[in-house]
Design an enzyme around this catalytic site. Structure first.
Site, PDB file in Angstrom:
ATOM      1  N   LYS A   1       0.851  -1.201   0.000  1.00 50.12           N
ATOM      2  CA  LYS A   1       0.000   0.000   0.000  1.00 50.12           C
ATOM      3  C   LYS A   1       0.880   1.242   0.000  1.00 50.12           C
ATOM      4  CE  LYS A   1      -3.907   1.854   2.737  1.00 50.12           C
ATOM      5  NZ  LYS A   1      -4.735   1.624   3.954  1.00 50.12           N
TER       6      LYS A   1
ATOM      7  N   SER B   1      -9.548   1.431   2.836  1.00 55.01           N
ATOM      8  CA  SER B   1      -8.664   2.201   1.979  1.00 55.01           C
ATOM      9  C   SER B   1      -7.583   1.351   1.301  1.00 55.01           C
ATOM     10  CB  SER B   1      -7.997   3.313   2.780  1.00 55.01           C
ATOM     11  OG  SER B   1      -7.214   2.759   3.817  1.00 55.01           O
TER      12      SER B   1
ATOM     13  N   SER C   1      -9.858  -0.766   7.136  1.00 52.35           N
ATOM     14  CA  SER C   1      -9.274  -0.625   5.798  1.00 52.35           C
ATOM     15  C   SER C   1      -8.542  -1.840   5.236  1.00 52.35           C
ATOM     16  CB  SER C   1      -8.311   0.561   5.780  1.00 52.35           C
ATOM     17  OG  SER C   1      -9.028   1.731   5.572  1.00 52.35           O
TER      18      SER C   1
HETATM   19  N1  GLN Z   1     -13.066   3.853   6.278  1.00 54.35           N
HETATM   20  C1  GLN Z   1     -12.522   4.269   7.527  1.00 54.35           C
HETATM   21  C2  GLN Z   1     -12.095   5.710   7.424  1.00 54.35           C
HETATM   22  O1  GLN Z   1     -12.310   6.296   6.398  1.00 54.35           O
HETATM   23  C3  GLN Z   1     -11.367   3.402   7.913  1.00 54.35           C
HETATM   24  C4  GLN Z   1     -10.150   3.716   7.154  1.00 54.35           C
HETATM   25  C5  GLN Z   1      -8.964   2.915   7.574  1.00 54.35           C
HETATM   26  O2  GLN Z   1      -9.100   1.894   8.248  1.00 54.35           O
HETATM   27  N2  GLN Z   1      -7.787   3.397   7.200  1.00 54.35           N
HETATM   28  O3  GLN Z   1     -11.562   6.278   8.335  1.00 54.35           O
END
Ligand code: GLN
Length: 495
Positions: free
Chosen positions: A80, A155, A179
């Site tokens: 990532k 994400s 994410s």
């Molecule tokens: N979707 C959640 C957010 O937007 C979690 C994102 C994540 O785990 N990095 O914060």
């Protein structure tokens, strides 16, 4: 029938390389050829590191020829793009870091390289890991390999898509509120978030430091265990890394759930998610029972406050962490007549709308006069949520529940932030409590109108440091049900 190199698991590739049946160079060439075939449609990567990967593969082959045996020998790895890899562009999916090159390698990635894995590229993500679909990336569109008209989740959607589309054998992502687990569920792969502090955050560009955790995205539970075993463990470079021995997980994964007590959360009523989704989870819970688990009703009375709590704590930490992107120290700069205007222009141009929204919410929640009303109360709620889990785990070994609120959705389907935030309803409570949790494929739903079948994920959560039990249970469930193998991605196994 012999499976092509791109279809093999990490365990199979490493075995093949260690035994001299094929080389690391062949494994990497096969992955890069696959990237060449499907990347135009999938868009998992922001940067492909073909030359570096080939050079590293040759170095691994030499070490193996000299007699070394490596647990991830020659395994193509997708990273990532919020993790640093020396000399590579590391963007966080943001304009502000679009041309920034990392001066060092994240500990987690370095440990995987030490185990023989080969980074083939850096993958797309929601900007600074804020989002659930990859649509917040400023630098590219990633499509779900199982239905190209849908998002891969986020994400860590790029790593999930790369692994699901056979572009890489394994991927790593970061999970702050879901994410890794949500894109894992959307893309029919395992998404595993270890206990907070178990994998070093050194070299992971911070979003919300008290929640961020690196973990694997893989096509099998065994591979997730191999990646975890290679990455986990104390790192003096991360002050929140836990100095406690790691119990290896990959050897002796459970084959049955016999005698395990699994909690089904009373407050997580899957009937609210629609009949087809409800049916998948109903069947999954029955399967757990058929495999020998004892199902128990457990209660997490404060879990419903998870989203509200998270959306104060995470933005508060992000507003502080992202203050470093000021046009002076890192990344792009937009010049102006004075320094204040330069900061403003740089941040206005460099950050996208969701990142700005979070910085505003976080700054507000931390400002004097509101700090007690919002931030302190959110911290108290966080403690209550963790206590609910403690009480539940006094009765059961594991908790099973959905990994996401729906299967993968189409692009632009979640136009208001709240409906996007709802995607993580089931994953955020575990994040707030620091618990290890993962998503494992548990079935398919086919939307009406001749659409393609979409994978769903079952989430398992376990007490702190119970990775061995968590992965073991997921392995027993995976080997008995084999849901992941039922459909091939739309991009096909061979492009
Ligand atoms: N979707 C959640 C957010 O937007 C979690 C994102 C994540 O785990 N990095 O914060």
């Amino acid at each position: 029938m012999e499976r092509s190199l791109i279809e093999r698991t990490a365990a199979e590739i490493a075995r093949g390389v260690n035994r001299g049946e094929h080389s690391a160079a062949e494994a990497v060439d096969a992955a890069l050829a696959r990237v060449g075939d499907v990347e135009e449609r999938v868009g998992a990567f922001l940067t492909v590191l073909s030359d570096d990967a080939r050079n590293r593969a040759c170095a691994i082959d030499e070490r193996v020829r000299a007699g070394e045996r490596l647990p991830l020998a020659g395994v193509p790895l997708a990273v990532k793009d919020n993790m640093c890899v020396t000399g590579t562009r590391t963007t966080c999916g943001s304009r502000i870091l679009e041309r920034w090159t990392a001066p060092y390698t994240a500990t987690a990635v370095r440990r995987l390289e030490d185990a023989g894995a080969i980074v083939i590229g850096k993958t797309n993500l929601d900007e600074f890991a804020m989002g659930s679909s990859c649509e917040n990336s400023a630098l590219g569109v990633t499509r779900n390999p199982y239905d190209l008209s849908r998002v891969p989740g986020g994400s860590s959607g790029g790593s999930a898509a790369a692994v699901a589309g056979y572009e890489a054998a394994i991927g790593v992502g970061s999970d702050t509120g879901g994410s890794i687990r949500e894109p894992g569920a959307f893309c029919n792969v395992i998404g595993f978030k270890p206990t907070y502090g178990r994998v070093s955050r050194y070299g992971l560009i911070a979003f919300a430091s008290s929640l961020d955790q690196i973990g694997p995205l893989t096509r099998t539970v065994e591979d997730a265990a191999l990646v975890y075993d290679a990455m986990a463990g104390y790192d003096p470079m991360d002050s929140t890394s836990i100095d406690r021995p790691v119990e290896p997980t990959a050897k002796g994964l459970l084959e049955s759930l016999s005698g395990l007590k699994v909690g089904i959360v009373r407050q997580f009523d899957t009937r609210e998610l629609g009949d087809d989704v409800d049916e998948v989870y109903d069947r999954a819970y029955h399967d757990l029972e058929a495999l020998g688990a004892e199902l128990h009703d457990v209660s997490l009375p404060t879990a419903d406050y998870g989203l509200a709590t998270y959306y104060l704590i995470a933005p508060a930490e992000c507003s502080s962490n992202l203050a470093r992107f000021d046009g002076v120290r890192y990344g792009s700069r937009v010049e102006a007549a004075d320094v204040q205007a330069m900061y403003e222009n740089t941040r206005a141009a460099g950050f996208g709308p969701e990142v700005k929204r979070r910085i505003l919410i976080g700054t507000y929640a931390l400002s004097s006069g509101y700090y007690d009303a919002y931030y302190v109360r959110a911290q108290k709620a966080r403690t209550l949520i963790a206590r609910d889990f403690e009480a539940a785990f006094a009765e059961v070994d594991l908790i099973a529940c959905p990994a996401a609120s729906s299967p993968a959705f189409t692009f632009n389907a979640k136009s208001d932030p709240y409906s996007m935030y709802m995607m993580d309803y089931y994953t955020i409570p575990m994040s707030l409590a620091g618990l290890p949790a993962l998503s494992v494929p548990c079935g398919w739903v086919t939307p009406p109108g001749g659409a393609l079948p979409l994978p769903m994920g079952l989430q398992f959560a376990a007490p702190l440091f119970s990775e061995k039990l968590l992965l073991g249970a997921a392995h027993a469930y995976e080997s008995a049900t084999k849901h992941a193998l039922k459909h091939k991605p739309e991009v096909g196994a061979r492009g």
